[in-house]
Design an enzyme around this catalytic site. Structure first.
Site, PDB file in Angstrom:
ATOM      1  N   GLY C 149       0.833  -1.198   0.000  1.00  0.00           N
ATOM      2  CA  GLY C 149       0.000   0.000   0.000  1.00  0.00           C
ATOM      3  C   GLY C 149       0.862   1.241   0.000  1.00  0.00           C
ATOM      4  CB  CYS C 150       0.143   4.707  -0.989  1.00  0.00           C
ATOM      5  SG  CYS C 150      -1.455   4.928  -0.179  1.00  0.00           S
TER       6      CYS C 150
END
Lengths: 340, 340, 340, 340
Positions: C149-150
């Site tokens: 994920g970011c």
């Protein structure tokens, strides 16, 4: 490989030139100068080039750089490059100037507009106005190219097909809106973030220097004296110039017919995109000029969106270099921008 | 009517003081000074006051202004107000200082942090730290109030109930994010719009001057030495400080129990709002501090949102004036902010 | 040439994948699907690709696309790619998933966090967590890579050297700030421009789904159970995640010693830059993760700046593809960002 | 006390009406309706009113509300208020409509422009167009006031003195730039933060509905048919409309002479400020319209800056209420805006 040097590399335009030339597959950078930052790592100023560019700014020794280079880019404050050009043998080293010094062909007008005497007025005759799409053949053979100002680039690309086809009469209103990067790298009141962030205003009404450049070119394109009004506005964005042109046709035109004219004029122009609705966000970082045309009877509105630092400065300069050195016009200018 | 003067009215804090005092129904403005703009119309600098304020900045004659005033607001660069205070008989004219000169009670610490010798160290003893909610009774009787810095205001209001109740042990991490107006009215590299607009960064890690102010106050509140870390960040907005505090409880606590503690501590504090999710947009332009509390076992996160120029500076100063002069605490501070 | 297909190409991550793959000198795009836009020109949604990409979105026929492709990128909402993967023979066609479905190795945890049952829990064992810098050798041999994920990308790259060297004890506080593009292409209340433009807030405190991904990885790196707190904030910018990590060392460390550790750990990692002060503006549009480390006795602060859509999503996915197909790691990811 | 009700209070205009009326010293709010949020606390939607407003949205019972009120504000989507007005006895309860339903006096034109049949065309005759500065005397006696659209307010205040003095001939070009709040509270593609934040574009060229409103009024002012072109642009700011008008004089005029005309026309108009250079930042949150006039021979440029939600909507509505109820025109509208 084309050997290129940049005189004045520490500003925003110099930084963009570097970003483009470093990844141009047919260019070697011979040197980058900066008077205020000589000796410093370039990536200290242009932090985006960290780990990409290991060069340092060097002191100006234009004569030496010119001898080692095929082309010199000058990204200097207005009034400066005219004093430097004598150190370059422009028959051997081509010059692409990104300032205002060689844009106006009339030295008296230059002096009135910029408030300084022009020291090499003869050069104004030989300099080619570097609006790539309008003067490609002249640029190809030029030794000295004067890249257009950012506002003129957006305005002229919008008006060019109409003016060249001699369709216009009466007034041309050019309403332009620019991002803050046009002011340059040095902090100023007008670009102090607290003042600029949510603001919008017009400035230099009836007195903006780019007016005369726009007028000169539209007059050349149309071979007539149209009544031009130009207003610059500052918008709360970093990059981009959005231009809305209001013009009047000699006789009514259909939307389709007009679209055809624009398509024909900009055939084989890889950086002109005729779109439904130009947007700054779409051209940011790119060399594209997106253009929209809207006709209603004898009224025509043309809008254009460019990135002021790319198509309006460094990108168009590289495009001109490509033309001057018989490279593919788009080489080094492929970045398509981002979404969002 | 309270007669008030502002020393240093041409900055952002001075401008906000003016905006608030001009509409305060119990204040008369006696004079506003500016060294760099004396003689100029105030509305030339603070254009929002055009047609609202007809005053001009005057030269500093503090002795004279003090004699004519009930209260003097000083909105000056750090290090300056300590040199001016000798011209004021603070037994007759109350002083509300918005700079850092009287915030730290230890003159040696002040000199280490600010790098200048304190010229009136005895005044540090009598100055009251102007965090309105924590020191209301002291402020009421004070002759010299030192308004807290913007970061300390946001941080301390978040931590105060926990610290005062002696619930904390170990580390307190304070992560703050500020808008660009905190830098002041003078353009700087860090607030040049092209650089700031889409940017986010941390700065002065482990060395930010507001750390010592925060540490001094949390130590006083908690009567213990907690291990405090404070980091300032610059966010691409104009106004506001958002603070996220991470702290650790001596023993587990429930969410409801914690909410009760905050409600009880801030009972009758008209500018503290306990909300689900504090937001900068909601407090912009207002004197509110919106606070959110989140507990998970022994971990507690507290967030606060304030306008750095209002609750973090000019608004809290006016709130303190109201307290000092027995006015309703909210007088002149009613603006509720806008949506959006 | 690597034959690549994108499942779910109409969102922001899909658009970035296209931007990168179209200019990758060793990739052919076999097809791009979109359920909501099939049949439409890609450049109608991703207007930056006008005149660059002539493809249209096609309907999902994953089995067919898989057979024609060497690699499938899946840029789908959480919960969807696990239902599609059965149509792909991942022994013949490699899969790079950009959603959350294969990031957590524990299917029970996945179900608790995402609220849906995992339909192919066995795949969680074989999927490789695609944090390029930490798992390069595993990625090289992987058939199924789950891109982080970011938020985890920004957080883990900051913590990795410390955790891997087993220097930490006690709490790790991770305070992250994201731009609005992380929300995706669909308008939502939280990203309505009037609400977001000047705002800053925290959200999903103690409940953000990325926490468990971060915890899983730090536990693996450090082989110990550290006490992790993670908070996400929304900042008024479009791109970027800035992360501030507060951690505590088992014993005091010097700044220089710590820098050496980071340099050594990230030797030969072309997208990690150890800088004085990471900034979002500098990494925007690029695959770089800029990292700053600051030590004071036993306290350490690490900051990182990434572009959430590039290093935090599409860029890291392409980097992983390069690793999986033995291409130069930086191929197609050379864009250095802009100044300003 | 004036008893006021708001029909449709959950949008941005309704929120601004509330902000203004809550602090108006001569107004009592009788009720605020919302179809989508009835029963909810107003401060849940308009979070700025937390601790300021304890009311909840109520269901629409217009007949009942009208009986209890001296004035009804309608802040409804276009086409709706014309269907509600029959429930109000406008001889007893004055109506201030903020939508488009009663702005055009020609019902056929209304139907062409808005695509719906007008159900109470007779009311169009009695409705007064609520441009406060142009129609103060009519507004004073009106029972039904149709507040101008946001773009028309900015444009008409710029043009009014020129048009009324019959100085114009030929074309009038009106180039307007608006912030995102004009779109309303409901998220849309055009106001999705990632798309809007750094963007600038024109929209609805030659077809924007506000054109006909502008044309109707300029025609009335000038008693002649001028050739009007109007273009709306979206700028990356939240509030404000900046308008640049290009017009042509029948005969040359001096700058001073023109300034005098504007000063004379706007004498005793407390919300019109003639300034050197109008700026959005300066009028944000206020009811001011700042106007700049620039003449060159027969060309005249007029710029204006307003807050679209205040002078362009809720503020002008309250100003009209003050006029209709013989209150001081500025009551409740004193907020001077902020710097910065």
């Amino acid at each position: 490989m084309i050997k290129a040097a940049i005189i004045g590399g520490s500003g925003y335009v110099g930084g963009e030139l570097l970003r483009l030339l470093l990844f141009h597959s047919n260019v070697d950078i011979v040197g980058v100068t900066s008077q205020s930052h000589s000796g410093e790592k370039i990536s200290k100023i242009h932090q985006n080039l960290t780990s990409v560019c290991d060069l340092s700014f060097q002191e100006e020794d234009i004569g030496k750089l010119a001898k080692e280079s095929d082309v010199i880019f000058m990204a200097l404050p207005h009034g400066v490059s005219q004093t430097k050009i004598k150190d370059i043998n422009i028959n051997k080293t081509k010059v692409i100037d990104l300032g205002a010094d060689f844009r106006l062909s009339d030295s008296v007008l230059f002096e009135n507009v910029y408030g300084v005497k022009h020291v090499v007025p003869d050069k104004l005759k030989t300099a080619v106005y570097g609006l790539s799409e309008a003067y490609k053949e002249k640029i190809r053979k030029a030794q000295l190219v004067a890249c257009p100002g950012c506002f003129p680039t957006g305005a002229l690309l919008a008006v060019y097909p109409l003016a060249k086809a001699r369709l216009l009469s009466g007034n041309i209103i050019i309403d332009s809106k620019t991002g803050s990067s046009g002011v340059g790298i040095k902090p100023q009141d007008i670009t102090h973030h607290p003042e600029r962030a949510g603001d919008f205003k017009a400035y230099n009404i009836f007195t903006h220097r780019h007016f005369w450049e726009i007028e000169q070119e539209i007059t050349k394109f149309s071979n007539s004296n149209l009544n031009i009004v130009f207003t610059a506005h500052s918008a709360p964005m970093v990059r981009g110039i959005f231009t809305t042109v209001y013009a009047f046709l000699k006789k009514p035109y259909g939307q389709e017919e007009m679209s055809k004219l624009y398509k024909a004029t900009y055939k084989n122009m890889p950086f002109i995109r005729l779109v439904e609705s130009p947007r700054i966000a779409v051209v940011t970082g790119t060399n594209y000029a997106d253009i929209g045309i809207y006709v209603q009877d004898k009224k025509v509105i043309v809008t254009s969106a460019i990135d002021n630092l790319v198509k309006g400065a460094a990108g168009q300069a590289v495009q001109n270099m490509n033309i001057m050195f018989n490279q593919p016009e788009t080489m080094g200018l492929e970045f398509p921008g981002m979404h969002p």
